[in-house]
Design a protein around this motif. Structure first.
Motif, PDB file in Angstrom:
ATOM      1  N   UNK A 167       0.830  -1.199   0.000  1.00 31.81           N
ATOM      2  CA  UNK A 167       0.000   0.000   0.000  1.00 31.81           C
ATOM      3  C   UNK A 167       0.861   1.244   0.000  1.00 31.81           C
ATOM      4  N   UNK A 168       0.758   2.062  -1.041  1.00 35.86           N
ATOM      5  CA  UNK A 168       1.596   3.245  -1.198  1.00 35.86           C
ATOM      6  C   UNK A 168       0.910   4.539  -0.772  1.00 35.86           C
ATOM      7  N   UNK A 169      -0.334   4.489  -0.323  1.00 33.52           N
ATOM      8  CA  UNK A 169      -1.083   5.686   0.015  1.00 33.52           C
ATOM      9  C   UNK A 169      -1.314   5.778   1.512  1.00 33.52           C
ATOM     10  N   UNK A 170      -1.750   6.968   1.948  1.00 29.83           N
ATOM     11  CA  UNK A 170      -2.028   7.198   3.353  1.00 29.83           C
ATOM     12  C   UNK A 170      -3.244   6.377   3.781  1.00 29.83           C
ATOM     13  N   UNK A 171      -3.055   5.512   4.735  1.00 27.98           N
ATOM     14  CA  UNK A 171      -4.162   4.710   5.269  1.00 27.98           C
ATOM     15  C   UNK A 171      -4.028   4.692   6.786  1.00 27.98           C
ATOM     16  N   UNK A 172      -5.126   4.670   7.460  1.00 28.28           N
ATOM     17  CA  UNK A 172      -5.110   4.633   8.907  1.00 28.28           C
ATOM     18  C   UNK A 172      -5.109   3.184   9.378  1.00 28.28           C
ATOM     19  N   UNK A 173      -3.963   2.709   9.800  1.00 31.25           N
ATOM     20  CA  UNK A 173      -3.828   1.372  10.363  1.00 31.25           C
ATOM     21  C   UNK A 173      -3.729   1.522  11.883  1.00 31.25           C
ATOM     22  N   UNK A 174      -4.226   0.542  12.593  1.00 28.36           N
ATOM     23  CA  UNK A 174      -4.260   0.614  14.050  1.00 28.36           C
ATOM     24  C   UNK A 174      -3.446  -0.533  14.635  1.00 28.36           C
ATOM     25  N   UNK A 175      -2.477  -0.190  15.496  1.00 28.10           N
ATOM     26  CA  UNK A 175      -1.749  -1.223  16.224  1.00 28.10           C
ATOM     27  C   UNK A 175      -2.732  -1.853  17.205  1.00 28.10           C
ATOM     28  N   UNK A 176      -2.834  -3.181  17.181  1.00 27.51           N
ATOM     29  CA  UNK A 176      -3.792  -3.866  18.051  1.00 27.51           C
ATOM     30  C   UNK A 176      -3.136  -4.545  19.244  1.00 27.51           C
ATOM     31  N   UNK A 177      -1.852  -4.931  19.090  1.00 27.11           N
ATOM     32  CA  UNK A 177      -1.131  -5.549  20.195  1.00 27.11           C
ATOM     33  C   UNK A 177       0.341  -5.633  19.836  1.00 27.11           C
TER      34      UNK A 177
END
Length: 145
Positions: A69-79
């Motif tokens: 994925x080369x674009x801005x995406x909101x990923x969330x650290x889960x653990x």
């Protein structure tokens, strides 16, 4: 465009020389959705790796998706696990759920002397389109100041 990204809007234009847009049909083979916006424009949202097909009278175009994925995406650290190692002494490991280091662990980390190591291990993140968290690897920090 020859790549669709999982879990986000992928705007595309489907046009084939010698054909009117109304003569073309675009469809997904796999999980996802394609919405006709008009004027040869479509919006594609995919949920997994698939093939895209565009058919005119005799032309067929296939695009294979990628999961990079080369674009801005909101990923969330889960653990993640945070491991503290003073010099060459015993290792203390903590399992953290969520994306924030608890104050108690942060306090221990801030007291590490020069030469100690702090490891972030088994870091899991959930990005748009993911059905389950993915492991994004490990990071090692050596305390130098």
């Amino acid at each position: 465009m020859n790549v669709f990204y999982i879990g986000v809007d992928n705007p595309i234009t489907v046009a084939v020389p010698g054909y009117k847009c109304s003569d073309l049909t675009a469809r997904l083979v796999g999980e996802g959705q394609i919405t006709v916006l008009g004027d040869c424009r479509h919006l594609v949202v995919v949920k997994s790796v698939f093939k895209f097909q565009c058919r005119g009278e005799s032309e067929q175009i296939l695009f294979q998706t990628r999961q990079n994925f080369d674009f801005d995406a909101q990923c969330m650290i889960t653990r993640f696990n945070i491991v503290l190692q003073r010099d060459s002494s015993d290792i203390v490991e903590h399992v953290v759920t969520g994306n924030t280091v608890p104050a108690k662990i942060l306090d221990q980390a801030e007291k590490l002397p020069v030469g100690s190591r702090l490891y972030l291990v088994d870091v899991r993140t959930l990005c748009p389109g993911d059905t389950a968290p993915r492991n994004i690897g490990n990071v090692v920090y050596r305390i130098s100041q």
